[in-house]
Motif scaffolding. Sequence first.
Motif, PDB file in Angstrom:
ATOM      1  N   ASN A  71      27.209   1.327   5.779  1.00  0.00           N
ATOM      2  CA  ASN A  71      28.472   1.893   5.290  1.00  0.00           C
ATOM      3  C   ASN A  71      28.660   3.371   5.626  1.00  0.00           C
ATOM      4  N   CYS A  72      28.065   3.833   6.707  1.00  0.00           N
ATOM      5  CA  CYS A  72      28.212   5.236   7.074  1.00  0.00           C
ATOM      6  C   CYS A  72      28.441   5.371   8.577  1.00  0.00           C
ATOM      7  N   LEU A  73      29.246   4.498   9.130  1.00  0.00           N
ATOM      8  CA  LEU A  73      29.593   4.578  10.541  1.00  0.00           C
ATOM      9  C   LEU A  73      31.106   4.432  10.641  1.00  0.00           C
ATOM     10  N   THR A  74      31.750   5.463  11.154  1.00  0.00           N
ATOM     11  CA  THR A  74      33.199   5.402  11.341  1.00  0.00           C
ATOM     12  C   THR A  74      33.539   5.978  12.703  1.00  0.00           C
ATOM     13  N   PRO A  75      34.577   5.536  13.357  1.00  0.00           N
ATOM     14  CA  PRO A  75      35.394   4.385  12.976  1.00  0.00           C
ATOM     15  C   PRO A  75      34.687   3.084  13.328  1.00  0.00           C
ATOM     16  N   LEU A  76      35.173   1.994  12.749  1.00  0.00           N
ATOM     17  CA  LEU A  76      34.654   0.662  13.050  1.00  0.00           C
ATOM     18  C   LEU A  76      35.689  -0.092  13.859  1.00  0.00           C
ATOM     19  N   GLY A  77      35.262  -1.019  14.689  1.00  0.00           N
ATOM     20  CA  GLY A  77      36.185  -1.836  15.467  1.00  0.00           C
ATOM     21  C   GLY A  77      36.750  -1.089  16.655  1.00  0.00           C
ATOM     22  N   ASP A  78      37.951  -1.514  17.072  1.00  0.00           N
ATOM     23  CA  ASP A  78      38.606  -0.896  18.225  1.00  0.00           C
ATOM     24  C   ASP A  78      38.971   0.549  17.907  1.00  0.00           C
ATOM     25  N   ILE A  79      38.845   1.412  18.907  1.00  0.00           N
ATOM     26  CA  ILE A  79      39.179   2.819  18.762  1.00  0.00           C
ATOM     27  C   ILE A  79      40.422   3.087  19.589  1.00  0.00           C
ATOM     28  N   VAL A  80      41.455   3.578  18.931  1.00  0.00           N
ATOM     29  CA  VAL A  80      42.700   3.891  19.616  1.00  0.00           C
ATOM     30  C   VAL A  80      42.611   5.333  20.099  1.00  0.00           C
ATOM     31  N   SER A  81      42.874   5.540  21.387  1.00  0.00           N
ATOM     32  CA  SER A  81      42.793   6.873  21.969  1.00  0.00           C
ATOM     33  C   SER A  81      43.850   7.778  21.354  1.00  0.00           C
ATOM     34  N   GLY A  82      43.488   9.007  21.116  1.00  0.00           N
ATOM     35  CA  GLY A  82      44.413   9.984  20.546  1.00  0.00           C
ATOM     36  C   GLY A  82      43.907  11.385  20.824  1.00  0.00           C
ATOM     37  N   PRO A  83      44.587  12.394  20.280  1.00  0.00           N
ATOM     38  CA  PRO A  83      44.203  13.775  20.573  1.00  0.00           C
ATOM     39  C   PRO A  83      42.857  14.164  19.974  1.00  0.00           C
ATOM     40  N   ASN A  84      42.488  13.569  18.851  1.00  0.00           N
ATOM     41  CA  ASN A  84      41.213  13.874  18.205  1.00  0.00           C
ATOM     42  C   ASN A  84      40.638  12.605  17.619  1.00  0.00           C
ATOM     43  N   ILE A  85      39.413  12.296  17.959  1.00  0.00           N
ATOM     44  CA  ILE A  85      38.717  11.158  17.370  1.00  0.00           C
ATOM     45  C   ILE A  85      37.387  11.686  16.858  1.00  0.00           C
ATOM     46  N   THR A  86      37.059  11.352  15.615  1.00  0.00           N
ATOM     47  CA  THR A  86      35.797  11.806  15.031  1.00  0.00           C
ATOM     48  C   THR A  86      34.934  10.598  14.719  1.00  0.00           C
ATOM     49  N   PHE A  87      33.688  10.638  15.185  1.00  0.00           N
ATOM     50  CA  PHE A  87      32.708   9.604  14.892  1.00  0.00           C
ATOM     51  C   PHE A  87      31.754  10.177  13.858  1.00  0.00           C
ATOM     52  N   LYS A  88      31.481   9.422  12.808  1.00  0.00           N
ATOM     53  CA  LYS A  88      30.524   9.848  11.789  1.00  0.00           C
ATOM     54  C   LYS A  88      29.424   8.804  11.712  1.00  0.00           C
ATOM     55  N   MET A  89      28.180   9.261  11.765  1.00  0.00           N
ATOM     56  CA  MET A  89      27.024   8.375  11.714  1.00  0.00           C
ATOM     57  C   MET A  89      25.992   8.973  10.758  1.00  0.00           C
ATOM     58  N   CYS A  90      25.395   8.150   9.923  1.00  0.00           N
ATOM     59  CA  CYS A  90      24.307   8.592   9.058  1.00  0.00           C
ATOM     60  C   CYS A  90      23.067   7.786   9.417  1.00  0.00           C
ATOM     61  N   PHE A  91      21.937   8.450   9.384  1.00  0.00           N
ATOM     62  CA  PHE A  91      20.689   7.818   9.786  1.00  0.00           C
ATOM     63  C   PHE A  91      19.677   7.850   8.663  1.00  0.00           C
ATOM     64  N   ASP A  92      18.594   7.102   8.816  1.00  0.00           N
ATOM     65  CA  ASP A  92      17.554   7.069   7.789  1.00  0.00           C
ATOM     66  C   ASP A  92      16.545   8.195   7.951  1.00  0.00           C
ATOM     67  N   LYS A  93      16.670   8.969   9.009  1.00  0.00           N
ATOM     68  CA  LYS A  93      15.784  10.118   9.253  1.00  0.00           C
ATOM     69  C   LYS A  93      16.629  11.287   9.724  1.00  0.00           C
ATOM     70  N   LYS A  94      16.107  12.476   9.579  1.00  0.00           N
ATOM     71  CA  LYS A  94      16.810  13.689  10.004  1.00  0.00           C
ATOM     72  C   LYS A  94      17.001  13.671  11.510  1.00  0.00           C
TER      73      LYS A  94
END
Length: 145
Positions: A71-94
């Motif tokens: 529950n810490c990965l965004t965006p999910l599914g298809d990504i629509v191209s635009g001026p700004n896209i932000t990917f957020k990922m959380c991991f189990d280690k630093k």
Amino acid sequence: MGPTGMTKSGLASYGSSGREWSITVTWSPMQNQGGYHLLCFSAEINNKLSSKMICIDVLAGTPPSISLQPNCLTPLGDIVSGPNITFKMCFDKKFIRPATNKYLIIYHSNGTEVKRLNFNDLDVATFSTVDDLMVIVTWGNISGM
């Protein structure tokens, strides 16, 4: 040059032009040789002309595993191209910013590369300084290369 115990074969001709040559590099790392090792090589013609030296990292053993947090990965599914896209990922280690260029590569569903985002670029990737173990990558108004 490479790690202790690495061997190379003699020069062997291949291809039909008579101008293509190869060597085979072999290495069976000892248990105490786990981790990254540098392998550098260049080509030389009749002791006169030589190519630029190229170096690559060779990894021996199993790298430490790192997993995405649920529950810490965004965006999910298809990504629509635009001026700004932000990917957020959380991991189990630093996760820390790499010292050399490392990329998040985004592919179209047809298999072609769309964008290559360099984690080493301060304008592209933000690495969390707190305990949330988060990496944020922004794609927009940046070269990404």
